[in-house]
Design a protein around this motif. Structure first.
Motif, PDB file in Angstrom:
ATOM      1  N   ALA A  32       1.225  -1.152   0.121  1.00 24.48           N
ATOM      2  CA  ALA A  32       0.118   0.206  -0.228  1.00 24.48           C
ATOM      3  C   ALA A  32       1.192   1.347  -0.086  1.00 24.48           C
ATOM      4  N   ILE A  33       0.417   1.717  -1.088  1.00 20.48           N
ATOM      5  CA  ILE A  33       1.892   3.717  -1.552  1.00 20.48           C
ATOM      6  C   ILE A  33       1.441   4.155  -1.108  1.00 20.48           C
ATOM      7  N   ASP A  34       1.660   5.521  -0.439  1.00 23.30           N
ATOM      8  CA  ASP A  34       1.230   6.750  -0.248  1.00 23.30           C
ATOM      9  C   ASP A  34       1.643   7.621  -1.639  1.00 23.30           C
ATOM     10  N   ALA A  35       0.020   7.616  -2.327  1.00 20.28           N
ATOM     11  CA  ALA A  35       0.349   8.276  -3.473  1.00 20.28           C
ATOM     12  C   ALA A  35       1.285   9.732  -3.254  1.00 20.28           C
ATOM     13  N   VAL A  88      -2.475   4.572  -2.850  1.00 23.92           N
ATOM     14  CA  VAL A  88      -3.930   5.490  -1.942  1.00 23.92           C
ATOM     15  C   VAL A  88      -3.616   6.593  -1.516  1.00 23.92           C
ATOM     16  N   PHE A  89      -4.116   7.486  -1.968  1.00 23.59           N
ATOM     17  CA  PHE A  89      -4.613   8.919  -1.828  1.00 23.59           C
ATOM     18  C   PHE A  89      -5.124   9.123  -0.984  1.00 23.59           C
ATOM     19  N   ASP A  90      -4.573  11.166  -0.371  1.00 20.76           N
ATOM     20  CA  ASP A  90      -5.248  11.638   0.718  1.00 20.76           C
ATOM     21  C   ASP A  90      -6.333  11.961   0.567  1.00 20.76           C
ATOM     22  N   GLY A  91      -7.556  12.159   1.515  1.00 22.88           N
ATOM     23  CA  GLY A  91      -8.482  12.340   1.546  1.00 22.88           C
ATOM     24  C   GLY A  91      -8.434  14.333   2.519  1.00 22.88           C
ATOM     25  N   LYS A  92      -9.974  14.164   3.060  1.00 23.60           N
ATOM     26  CA  LYS A  92      -9.543  16.032   3.820  1.00 23.60           C
ATOM     27  C   LYS A  92      -8.274  15.785   4.947  1.00 23.60           C
ATOM     28  N   MET A 148      -4.805   7.758 -15.033  1.00 27.72           N
ATOM     29  CA  MET A 148      -3.652   6.688 -15.512  1.00 27.72           C
ATOM     30  C   MET A 148      -2.916   5.549 -14.970  1.00 27.72           C
ATOM     31  N   LEU A 149      -3.099   5.730 -13.475  1.00 24.96           N
ATOM     32  CA  LEU A 149      -3.334   4.524 -12.704  1.00 24.96           C
ATOM     33  C   LEU A 149      -4.492   3.508 -13.290  1.00 24.96           C
ATOM     34  N   SER A 150      -5.225   3.675 -12.495  1.00 28.17           N
ATOM     35  CA  SER A 150      -6.414   3.510 -13.627  1.00 28.17           C
ATOM     36  C   SER A 150      -6.599   2.996 -14.797  1.00 28.17           C
ATOM     37  N   LEU A 151      -6.031   3.584 -15.773  1.00 27.59           N
ATOM     38  CA  LEU A 151      -6.214   2.209 -16.919  1.00 27.59           C
ATOM     39  C   LEU A 151      -4.677   1.998 -16.831  1.00 27.59           C
ATOM     40  N   MET A 152      -4.684   1.884 -15.744  1.00 28.04           N
ATOM     41  CA  MET A 152      -2.753   0.256 -16.060  1.00 28.04           C
ATOM     42  C   MET A 152      -3.394  -0.371 -15.438  1.00 28.04           C
ATOM     43  N   GLY A 153      -4.383  -0.835 -14.871  1.00 30.56           N
ATOM     44  CA  GLY A 153      -4.772  -1.879 -13.645  1.00 30.56           C
ATOM     45  C   GLY A 153      -4.781  -1.928 -12.938  1.00 30.56           C
ATOM     46  N   ILE A 154      -4.148  -0.662 -11.695  1.00 31.58           N
ATOM     47  CA  ILE A 154      -3.660  -0.363 -10.733  1.00 31.58           C
ATOM     48  C   ILE A 154      -4.159   0.075  -9.781  1.00 31.58           C
ATOM     49  N   PRO A 155      -4.714  -1.067  -8.809  1.00 26.95           N
ATOM     50  CA  PRO A 155      -5.542  -0.594  -7.310  1.00 26.95           C
ATOM     51  C   PRO A 155      -5.448   1.688  -7.200  1.00 26.95           C
ATOM     52  N   VAL A 156      -6.678   1.855  -7.176  1.00 25.35           N
ATOM     53  CA  VAL A 156      -6.433   3.162  -6.508  1.00 25.35           C
ATOM     54  C   VAL A 156      -7.513   3.622  -5.532  1.00 25.35           C
ATOM     55  N   ILE A 157      -7.091   3.885  -4.745  1.00 21.76           N
ATOM     56  CA  ILE A 157      -7.966   3.862  -3.393  1.00 21.76           C
ATOM     57  C   ILE A 157      -7.923   5.216  -2.876  1.00 21.76           C
ATOM     58  N   GLN A 158      -9.526   6.523  -2.923  1.00 20.46           N
ATOM     59  CA  GLN A 158      -9.332   7.927  -1.824  1.00 20.46           C
ATOM     60  C   GLN A 158      -9.938   7.238  -0.437  1.00 20.46           C
ATOM     61  N   ALA A 159      -8.807   7.886  -0.092  1.00 22.68           N
ATOM     62  CA  ALA A 159      -8.403   7.803   1.084  1.00 22.68           C
ATOM     63  C   ALA A 159      -9.120   9.008   2.188  1.00 22.68           C
ATOM     64  N   PRO A 160     -10.703   8.643   3.214  1.00 21.84           N
ATOM     65  CA  PRO A 160     -11.126   9.665   3.514  1.00 21.84           C
ATOM     66  C   PRO A 160     -10.254  10.443   4.251  1.00 21.84           C
ATOM     67  N   SER A 161      -8.942  10.794   4.859  1.00 20.47           N
ATOM     68  CA  SER A 161      -7.969  11.367   5.101  1.00 20.47           C
ATOM     69  C   SER A 161      -7.006  11.087   5.224  1.00 20.47           C
ATOM     70  N   GLU A 162      -6.137  10.892   6.403  1.00 25.39           N
ATOM     71  CA  GLU A 162      -4.505  10.645   5.699  1.00 25.39           C
ATOM     72  C   GLU A 162      -4.023   9.078   4.653  1.00 25.39           C
ATOM     73  N   ALA A 163      -3.426   9.488   4.090  1.00 26.35           N
ATOM     74  CA  ALA A 163      -3.838   8.347   3.340  1.00 26.35           C
ATOM     75  C   ALA A 163      -2.562   7.035   3.953  1.00 26.35           C
ATOM     76  N   GLU A 164      -1.982   7.833   4.888  1.00 25.12           N
ATOM     77  CA  GLU A 164      -1.027   6.857   5.655  1.00 25.12           C
ATOM     78  C   GLU A 164      -1.723   6.209   6.142  1.00 25.12           C
ATOM     79  N   ASP A 299     -12.415  -2.875  -1.711  1.00 23.07           N
ATOM     80  CA  ASP A 299     -12.108  -3.908  -2.918  1.00 23.07           C
ATOM     81  C   ASP A 299     -10.725  -3.500  -3.774  1.00 23.07           C
ATOM     82  N   ILE A 300      -9.686  -4.704  -3.986  1.00 25.66           N
ATOM     83  CA  ILE A 300      -8.759  -4.247  -4.329  1.00 25.66           C
ATOM     84  C   ILE A 300      -8.279  -4.700  -5.462  1.00 25.66           C
TER      85      ILE A 300
END
Length: 393
Positions: A32-35, A88-92, A148-164, A299-300
């Motif tokens: 799980a990578i801090d995007a 995993v991307f940062d949220g608010k 780009m990641l989604s088109l590559m077939g790589i999972p993208v997760i949107q965190a509600p807050s801190e990605a870590e 869902d990953i």
């Protein structure tokens, strides 16, 4: 920012909890990578100066593409090694972080002024230094990376807050094996394993640092609660530091008193005045129960790359080389279809062989050149040709 000085402190207090590894050692692992941290690193790495003018990696239309180039290249490198990255991307940002964010804006504004002064003086070195302090990852750049990641077939997760925190949740619940980030607070959020330096271009100069939280706690003889308090004292994103409390002082105080409450009670506040907004209880609670999406509901999926979509986006819109993108798609498909060899530690517990009676004190007798011995959590039996085979019970 993460946790100030924690990495150096752990190397000093629990060195065997940190292992240096090569990227290839993580084949078959979900990381799980801090995007946002990764993207920031790519932009910073490409920032430089030539003949007094700022230059970045751009396409023919002048659009900055450092983030896409770096992410595309490094992701392909990971999948080539059999790694399964989950971005995993940062949220608010949490309310507790408002002070830190305001401080960052102020520093960026000051750096912009220093940059202009350096430009007038023709000081390229200072220009580069100040320019890197002004770097911010824009919303558009984030959305480009997600696409780009989604088109590559790589999972993208949107965190509600801190990605870590979201990454740590995935590791704790078995959806990922480790968190990949430079921010040490992944450990403070409870990730069992953390990987640093995943995005560095030269692994020989800076190998991946694999940090195990359980071993850190065992070797430092700290509870998780004490470890969190130590991190708050060292300096985190959610409360200001207590003046004069550096890494060694914070360590000594936690070991002596066990909690921030006790430390403050015994603290000489003429030397170490506690800031009025030092809301350590709230920060502690946020580390214990951060705002995350429950891993069970995440869902990953690793999917087939969308070749036409990637060509449209990267080649036609972002002006990447068609050949480069096509080769990237081939590598993604190969990684997806490849039946990765199972990791030995997923099936057996690797143990050290016990000395045989009568063997030399210095160690086991060296096996014959035609005989190989592997000690596993099964039974060893001798096969033909003098070789030994592991038989799982």
């Amino acid at each position: 920012m993460g946790i100030l000085g924690l990495s150096k402190l752990l190397y000093d207090k629990s060195p065997s909890a940190i292992k240096e590894q090569e990227l290839r050692n993580y084949f078959g692992r979900r990381i799980a990578i801090d995007a946002s941290m990764s993207i920031y690193q790519f932009i910073i790495a490409m920032k430089g100066f030539q003949e007094g003018q700022g230059v970045e990696l751009t396409n023919e239309a002048g659009e900055v593409t450092s983030h896409l180039n770096g992410l595309f290249t490094r992701t392909l490198r990971m999948v080539d090694e059999g790694i399964k990255p989950i971005y995993v991307f940062d949220g608010k940002p949490p309310k507790l972080k408002e002070g830190e964010l305001e401080s960052r804006k102020k520093k960026a504004s000051e750096a912009e002024k220093e940059f202009e002064k350096a430009k007038e003086a023709g000081d390229d070195e200072l220009m580069e230094k100040m320019s890197k302090r002004t770097v911010r990852v824009s919303r558009e750049q984030i959305e480009d990376c997600k696409k780009m990641l989604s088109l590559m077939g790589i999972p993208v997760i949107q965190a509600p807050s801190e990605a870590e925190a979201q990454c740590a949740e995935l590791v704790q619940k078995g959806k990922a094996w480790a968190v990949g980030t430079e921010d040490m607070d992944a450990l403070t959020f409870g990730s069992n394993i953390m990987l640093r330096h995943l995005n560095y271009s030269d692994p020989k100069k800076r190998p991946i640092a694999e940090i195990h939280l359980k071993e850190v706690l065992e070797q430092t003889e700290l509870t998780m609660g004490q470890f969190i308090d130590l991190c708050i004292l060292l300096g985190c994103d959610y409360v200001p530091k207590i003046p004069g409390i550096g890494p060694q002082k914070a360590w000594e105080q936690i070991k002596k008193y066990g909690s921030i409450e006790e430390i403050i009670e015994h603290l000489d506040q003429t030397k170490h005045a506690v800031p009025p907004d030092f809301y350590f209880k709230e920060a502690r609670q946020f580390f214990i129960e951060p705002e995350v999406t429950a891993a069970e509901s995440v869902d990953i999926q690793f999917n087939e790359p969308d070749e036409e979509g990637l060509i449209q986006f990267l080649v036609r819109e972002k002006m990447f080389s068609h050949d480069r993108v096509a080769k990237g798609v081939t590598r993604l498909r190969a990684a997806l279809q490849k039946k990765t060899q199972g990791r030995l530690d997923q099936f057996f517990t690797v143990t050290k062989a016990a000395p045989k009676p009568g063997s030399a004190v210095a160690g086991l007798k060296r096996p014959r050149s035609d005989e190989k011995t592997v000690q596993l959590s099964g039974t060893l039996r001798k096969g033909t040709g003098g070789h030994k085979k592991a038989v799982k019970k």
